[in-house]
Design a protein around this motif. Structure first.
Motif, PDB file in Angstrom:
ATOM      1  N   THR A  11      58.537 -10.088  58.925  1.00  0.00           N
ATOM      2  CA  THR A  11      59.696  -9.212  58.574  1.00  0.00           C
ATOM      3  C   THR A  11      61.112  -9.656  58.188  1.00  0.00           C
ATOM      4  O   THR A  11      61.450  -9.602  57.204  1.00  0.00           O
ATOM      5  CB  THR A  11      60.304  -8.466  59.900  1.00  0.00           C
ATOM      6  N   GLU A  22      63.366  -2.526  63.510  1.00  0.00           N
ATOM      7  CA  GLU A  22      62.305  -1.596  62.711  1.00  0.00           C
ATOM      8  C   GLU A  22      61.735  -0.976  64.030  1.00  0.00           C
ATOM      9  O   GLU A  22      61.013  -1.858  64.622  1.00  0.00           O
ATOM     10  CB  GLU A  22      61.443  -2.554  62.113  1.00  0.00           C
ATOM     11  N   LEU A  41      57.518  -3.833  56.274  1.00  0.00           N
ATOM     12  CA  LEU A  41      56.845  -5.117  56.409  1.00  0.00           C
ATOM     13  C   LEU A  41      56.136  -5.400  55.432  1.00  0.00           C
ATOM     14  O   LEU A  41      55.609  -6.662  55.310  1.00  0.00           O
ATOM     15  CB  LEU A  41      55.907  -4.742  57.683  1.00  0.00           C
TER      16      LEU A  41
END
Length: 538
Positions: free
Chosen positions: A142, A165, A328
């Motif tokens: 990430t 996230e 991602l």
């Protein structure tokens, strides 16, 4: 003049809790990425695992069907070698038809009680080897994906930005300032996990239960973040949809918007998000899917995911959040392309994380850094002897920085305490398995050599055991070269002469302490490398 290298085709498949996503891109020699295709297919992995703990046979077969379809797409890009199926990859991906491919799975597969059965079924039916990645790997990837986005926005780059996230099973949280990771953590708070928990609870309204879960999670996350966190960058399909819907200048809900560092920042006021959530909670999931033309799987996760994002922004005292078109898969693409600058950047963050951990355990920082510098020099000069890769060199650096953390517990057997503390700590981007290797290297920096009676060591496979022994032997020499803890050995050169390794420390006259330490540490090096060690002044 030679022509520049052609772009490298790269593919990643992300096996998530609610969907399996395929991303294809070309990565140029300068590291720039040109997206080619993005495909998404819904799956019930999260529903199965977060409800029953295991993946059902029906879900396994639906995943097989999706991967067979994806294989046909990949064959068009010469990413399926010989048409025999796909090759998954470990870190860095696997070569396939001149490009690279990586297939990863996150929390749903990782937590499934029948994970091995699922992985074996997928491999037997499709040839795809799925790599379950842990929380540390997810946050590292990430970081690689979001960093160009932050660097492209001066205000975000200079601030301490919380990057969150909310996925199906977990929420990944980072704090980044000027490219440096100041905090990273993964929490077992996810939109689908929350939904399935509420579905199993009778008698209470979903909003009430989700509010309590989101509030509790947001308070904990905000408390964990650095106090100067002044921005929230939200990732994930649910918050991207909300921003797209609420900000009319953005692309339509059905479009695949521009992603990455060139995408315009969407600053979403919390007031708009609160109004949207009030309206969403007045509707059923079926109504949300029809009204907004959403896949039903996204309609199921929309409300809990937005609640977590909203409550986190409120806990940080913000009036808006930045919604980034970053996935991602962006980080996976860059990581799988194996560009050295990305690897070095992530490795630097792991080193910073080790510095912070060392300070927590009151390590002698000057000595630790000196030992790490000397260990790095020896690793570089002995490359033709140890034949280990750059990944192992990073393990050695981290073990050197942390080899004395066990002194925080006590002086007796402190090397064993160091092993335990390292293996059970969090270092940015370092998996649990790799932490075990680093801990063992630190454990063998003194006293006994690795033995068959040492359980953590014998539980490793042979290549890992050999790597641990080789790295520990180098670490012992590096530590011996700073036996005085004065830093007077500024550099070291290593030369093999017959059956001897001759170490030269230029500019140092009195090496009496270091010679004694090298003599005591040398037996492990001779045992592993077959060389006696001799230390000379320069």
């Amino acid at each position: 003049m030679s022509s520049p290298a052609p772009p490298l085709p790269v593919a990643v498949i992300d096996v998530g809790a609610t969907a399996m996503r395929l991303a294809l891109a070309e990565v140029a020699a300068d590291g720039s990425v040109r997206p080619l295709e993005h495909l998404t297919r819904a799956v019930n992995l999260g529903k199965d695992v977060f409800t029953d703990g295991a993946i059902s046979p029906a879900t396994m077969e639906s995943c097989v069907a999706v991967l067979r379809d994806y294989r046909r797409v990949l064959e068009q890009y010469d990413l399926s070698p010989g048409g025999r199926g796909l090759s998954g990859g470990g870190a860095g991906g696997a070569e396939a038809g001149g490009g690279r491919l990586r297939v990863v799975a996150t929390s749903a597969v990782r937590e499934a009680t029948n994970r091995l059965t699922f992985l074996d079924r997928i491999f037997a039916a499709t040839g795809v080897e799925i790599e379950p990645i842990d929380e540390a790997e997810t946050t590292r990837v990430t970081y690689l994906g979001v960093l160009p986005y932050l660097q492209a926005d001066p205000a975000l780059h200079e601030a301490t930005a919380a990057v969150a996230e909310v996925g199906g099973g977990t929420t990944d949280l980072l704090a980044i300032r000027q490219g440096d990771v100041r905090f990273s953590q993964s929490y077992r708070v996810g939109a689908l996990r929350m939904r399935e928990a509420v579905r199993a609870a009778a008698g209470a309204s979903p909003r009430h239960l989700w509010e309590r879960q989101a509030e509790r999670a947001a308070r904990r996350m905000a408390a964990d973040l650095p106090e100067d966190a002044s921005a929230l960058v939200a990732l994930g399909a649910d918050v991207r949809f909300a921003a797209t819907h609420l900000m009319p200048a953005q692309p339509g809900a059905g479009e695949e918007p521009e992603a990455g560092p060139d995408a315009a920042a969407q600053r979403l006021p919390l007031s708009l998000l609160r109004e949207f959530l009030d309206d969403a909670f007045a509707r059923t999931e079926d109504e949300l899917a029809r009204l907004y033309h959403l896949p039903f799987e996204q309609a199921e996760t929309l409300r809990p995911a937005l609640l977590v994002n909203l409550r986190l922004a409120e806990a940080l005292g913000l009036e808006e959040m930045v919604v980034a078109e970053v996935h991602l898969r962006d980080g996976l693409i860059r990581d799988t392309a194996a560009r050295g600058d990305w690897t070095d950047r992530a490795a630097a963050q792991a080193v910073q994380s080790a510095f912070h951990l060392g300070r927590r355990y009151r390590v002698d920082g000057d000595h630790a850094r000196q030992v790490a510098r000397l260990a790095d020099r020896l690793f570089e000069q002995l490359a033709d002897r140890h034949r280990l890769d750059a990944r192992h060199g990073r393990f050695l650096t981290l073990a050197a920085l942390l080899h004395e953390v066990g002194l925080f517990v006590g002086t007796t057997g402190y090397h064993k305490h160091s092993m335990y503390l390292i293996a059970n700590s969090d270092l940015f981007g370092v998996s649990r398995r790799d932490l075990s290797v680093i801990g063992l290297v630190a454990r063998y920096h003194r006293r006994a050599s690795p033995k068959a009676t040492h359980t953590p060591f014998t539980q490793m496979d042979r290549p890992e055991r050999v790597a641990v022994a080789k790295l520990a032997a180098i670490l012992r020499l590096a530590k011996a070269l700073d036996e005085s803890r004065s830093g007077r050995v500024k550099d070291v050169t290593a030369r093999v002469d017959g059956d001897r390794l001759i170490l030269t420390a230029p500019g140092v006259d009195d090496l009496s302490l270091e010679r004694l330490a090298v003599k005591q540490s040398g037996p492990l090096f001779r045992e592993i490398y077959g060389l006696r060690v001799l230390l000379r002044g320069g």
